[in-house]
Design an enzyme around this catalytic site. Sequence first.
Site, short mmCIF file in Angstrom:
data_model
loop_
_atom_site.label_atom_id
_atom_site.label_comp_id
_atom_site.label_asym_id
_atom_site.label_seq_id
_atom_site.Cartn_x
_atom_site.Cartn_y
_atom_site.Cartn_z
N ASP A 493 1.90 -20.60 -9.88
CA ASP A 493 2.09 -21.89 -10.52
C ASP A 493 1.04 -22.16 -11.59
O ASP A 493 0.52 -23.27 -11.70
CB ASP A 493 2.10 -23.01 -9.46
CG ASP A 493 2.79 -24.28 -9.97
OD1 ASP A 493 3.52 -24.20 -10.98
OD2 ASP A 493 2.62 -25.34 -9.35
N LYS A 495 -0.37 -23.20 -14.94
CA LYS A 495 -0.01 -24.09 -16.05
C LYS A 495 -1.22 -24.97 -16.30
O LYS A 495 -2.09 -25.11 -15.42
CB LYS A 495 1.22 -24.93 -15.69
CG LYS A 495 1.08 -25.77 -14.44
CD LYS A 495 2.33 -26.58 -14.18
CE LYS A 495 2.25 -27.26 -12.82
NZ LYS A 495 3.42 -28.05 -12.50
N ASN A 498 -2.57 -27.40 -13.70
CA ASN A 498 -3.22 -26.91 -12.48
C ASN A 498 -4.59 -26.30 -12.75
O ASN A 498 -5.23 -25.78 -11.86
CB ASN A 498 -2.33 -25.91 -11.75
CG ASN A 498 -1.20 -26.61 -11.03
OD1 ASN A 498 -1.25 -27.81 -10.82
ND2 ASN A 498 -0.17 -25.87 -10.67
N ASP A 511 -4.52 -26.41 -6.77
CA ASP A 511 -3.12 -26.56 -6.36
C ASP A 511 -2.48 -25.21 -5.98
O ASP A 511 -1.76 -24.61 -6.77
CB ASP A 511 -2.33 -27.24 -7.49
CG ASP A 511 -1.11 -27.94 -6.93
OD1 ASP A 511 -0.91 -27.91 -5.71
OD2 ASP A 511 -0.34 -28.52 -7.71
N THR A 565 7.07 -23.41 -12.42
CA THR A 565 7.32 -24.58 -13.26
C THR A 565 8.25 -24.16 -14.37
O THR A 565 8.02 -23.12 -15.01
CB THR A 565 5.98 -25.11 -13.81
OG1 THR A 565 5.22 -25.59 -12.69
CG2 THR A 565 6.17 -26.23 -14.79
N1 LIG Z 1 -10.68 -31.25 -7.22
C1 LIG Z 1 -10.18 -32.17 -8.03
N2 LIG Z 1 -10.97 -32.80 -8.90
C2 LIG Z 1 -10.47 -33.73 -9.76
N3 LIG Z 1 -9.18 -34.08 -9.80
C3 LIG Z 1 -8.33 -33.48 -8.95
C4 LIG Z 1 -8.78 -32.50 -8.02
N4 LIG Z 1 -7.72 -32.05 -7.31
C5 LIG Z 1 -6.66 -32.72 -7.77
N5 LIG Z 1 -7.02 -33.60 -8.75
C6 LIG Z 1 -6.13 -34.51 -9.48
O1 LIG Z 1 -5.14 -35.00 -8.60
C7 LIG Z 1 -3.84 -34.67 -9.10
C8 LIG Z 1 -2.92 -34.35 -7.94
O2 LIG Z 1 -3.38 -33.18 -7.34
P1 LIG Z 1 -2.46 -32.24 -6.47
O3 LIG Z 1 -3.24 -31.09 -5.98
O4 LIG Z 1 -1.78 -33.07 -5.44
O5 LIG Z 1 -1.51 -31.61 -7.53
P2 LIG Z 1 -0.03 -31.88 -7.93
O6 LIG Z 1 0.49 -30.64 -8.52
O7 LIG Z 1 0.03 -33.06 -8.85
O8 LIG Z 1 0.71 -32.21 -6.59
P3 LIG Z 1 1.36 -31.26 -5.49
O9 LIG Z 1 0.48 -31.36 -4.31
O10 LIG Z 1 2.69 -31.88 -5.26
O11 LIG Z 1 1.43 -29.90 -6.05
C9 LIG Z 1 -4.06 -33.52 -10.05
O12 LIG Z 1 -3.10 -33.51 -11.03
C10 LIG Z 1 -5.44 -33.77 -10.60
O13 LIG Z 1 -5.38 -34.61 -11.73
#
Ligand SMILES: Nc1ncnc2c1ncn2[C@@H]1O[C@H](COP(=O)(O)OP(=O)(O)OP(=O)(O)O)[C@@H](O)[C@H]1O
Length: 786
Positions: A493, A495, A498, A511, A565
């Site tokens: 994934d 992109k 991520n 992610d 994606t």
């Molecule tokens: N370690 C981190 N530091 C800063 N921001 C983060 C961090 N991890 C995630 N985020 C923020 O939170 C958002 C959501 O994170 P998540 O890992 O849930 O990804 P997602 O792809 O949006 O959701 P999914 O879990 O459905 O894949 C991200 O898009 C990012 O902006």
Amino acid sequence: MNEPQDTLEKPIPINPKGRSKSFNKLLSKSWKRSTSSSNASLSGTMSDHKKSNSSSHNYFEDSKASSPDTNSPLGSKFSKLRSLFGSEASLRSGSDEINIPKIKHISPLAPADDENFSHIPSTNFPKSPKNAHLEDHYHPYETAQNATYEKQHSSSSHSGQSSTTEKPPSSTSNLSSQFKSFLHVSNDNQNSIQSDELSNTTANNSSLLPSYKNVSSSSLNGIDENEELDEFNHASDKFHNGGDRAPPKKEVYTSSLKESSESSFVSPDDLQAFPSIVIGIENNEKQGVGSTDENSKFALRRATSEPENKLKTNIKSHQTSLDNGTQLGLHIQHPKGADVVEPKRSRRLRNKSFSNKFQDIRVSPQSFEKIRLLGQGDVGKVYLVKEKASNRLYALKILTKGEMIKRKKIKRILTEQEILASSNHPFIVTLYHSFQTEDYLYLCMEYCMGGEFFRALQTRKSKCISEGDARFYASEVTAALEYLHLLGFIYRDLKPENILLHKSGHIMLSDFDLSVQANDSGKVKTPMIITPPSSSSSGKRSRSNTMIDTKVFSDGFRTNSFVGTEEYIAPEVIRGNGHTAAVDWWTLGILIYEMLFGFTPFKGSNTNETFCNILKNEVTFPNNNDVSRNCKDLIKKLLCKNEQKRLGSKMGAADIKRHPFFKKVQWSFLRNQEPPLIPVLTENGYDFTKLSKNKKRQDATNNEDLDGENKKSSLEELEKIMFQERVENDDEISEDNPFHDFNSMSLMEKDNDSLIYGDNNSYGKISYTPNSNRSRSNSHRNFFKK
Ligand SMILES: Nc1ncnc2c1ncn2[C@@H]1O[C@H](COP(=O)(O)OP(=O)(O)OP(=O)(O)O)[C@@H](O)[C@H]1O
């Protein structure tokens, strides 16, 4: 020093439909819609999910409901879960990924050269409007070269690519222990070879590659680039046909931890593994958050983690190289030897491949105070929190158990935990704690202050960056993918969304919920150390170009899930014939393209058209003289539709790292590269959380039945629960609990470089400033021109 902020473009709010989500998630949702009439709120406590029993039941109707364990003190607690999913065993083993038949309707769009789709006339394929304005890029020289290269590549056939079905994550202990042992050796040896590399790199490069100059200037010199590409293509042929491969028996690391004493020998000549010992510029003064001192350099320090007994055994043999490393100013964790007190680990944690890094859980939700919401995904939210005791900032991902059960995402989170916990890499986000309560799962990660790289791109006028800057990010992504592949994981994934940016400006991959473990056979695989053929007349092997065959770790593995994606999905995933780690190299090609041109190469006006373009269209480039021939050649080779001929399909990352586009990259010193831009928390920056507020609102706060005020208080209620529930220790989780394999554990922190909270900052707004330490040749100026 820094260029003024007003050179930055105000990012355009993202249209939730404009930017595709990870595809598996889209499919699960549409599939869910057609099979379920659930009206339960999508996020909430388990009590919320009780209400949705009837709809949830549809997902597990084949499962035999297990009777509640009335003898267990935990029986009542899990009866809530049982009521939702029937047989937990079936849940744990159940695939949470949608198979390709779900999207078979797109198959008529497959290319005519695919035997499955040969009946479709190619004229039926709609032309992407995006591509319509693009220059058809069929440079005769490049076309000929591609043909030659692909011919050469196809000559070495792929054997052993048997079809296997994807299995639930199993322990990676064999593989991981072997790899960790390997890394340990390589790290230490790395130190000893780094000084050699420093002195030899230029010489080696100049012997292998005729010109060693700024890419921006070499891009103007087609002749030099042609020679480089010729040389690369010729070398590839020798390389892939076994040319000057190092004899594996003598020099290859061949064993797991068990045989550490005899197997730890790896010739320093032969290693260019990515070191987990951190080299970098030390930042002795801890920076408060909100510091806007762009000149500050932050070391990305990681604690090396080795089993103590292994360290003791190998202390002697590696002492010399450790000392060498110290002389070079490297940050090295010296083992404490006899003083080491074994930290407490649950029985379950002791069986995990990452048990040497983690101890029993040291924190609970109450240990943290919420600062703000950073973002949210399908089944949870990510909060910026501060740990009350230490004032350190973390990103706390909180996932709703009930939602995960409903969406069959249990396997995903287990894989994500496994990858985060197993990883020890500067470009992969660090996991500090993970734990669970009755209703939620928590991943406490390093806070990547720069947010999504995607957002940084959005701040550029043309949403793209210069080639030099793209090389910087591409090289870090390549290193991270190489590491994941070595661990036996396929990322799937990649992109810009991520890729997060660390406070230092370096990337952090995040992610991992779509990742898959490629090596589930339990068989220990042997990494092949390869020395590419030397072009020098002496035939002397070059140590700085020695590579590791990462493909061996996923050899023979194919999986059929439809994940990724939309715009980044590889053709073999769409065809549904199964895919391998080569999908990650495809996505790297798309990423580099998007970084350079501001859009992806195959985007159509709808999903089908995009898929059609992916399957049928050759990549074309806008009429853009800023992009070198080497760069275009790399993109074309990564975007080769035939996965067996794709760059990276033979030796994995080693193939990519050798490409002339990366010839100036010193892979061992990536962390010492100056990033093109540094994220800064400032009131003049942009609040990206607000920009993305339309993205993935799936939870109770989006319940259409609630008005504004009620939504707010509903969220506040939920957050109260999230930050108050009691941690359930590993040993409290019964075996029939679907989250049994999720460990509650804390990293054994030797060196925590997390940001410290400073209350003078809102943590809401970020801007990206040019890195004044980046040399002119790294073209940071171009970044800000765009
Ligand atoms: N370690 C981190 N530091 C800063 N921001 C983060 C961090 N991890 C995630 N985020 C923020 O939170 C958002 C959501 O994170 P998540 O890992 O849930 O990804 P997602 O792809 O949006 O959701 P999914 O879990 O459905 O894949 C991200 O898009 C990012 O902006």
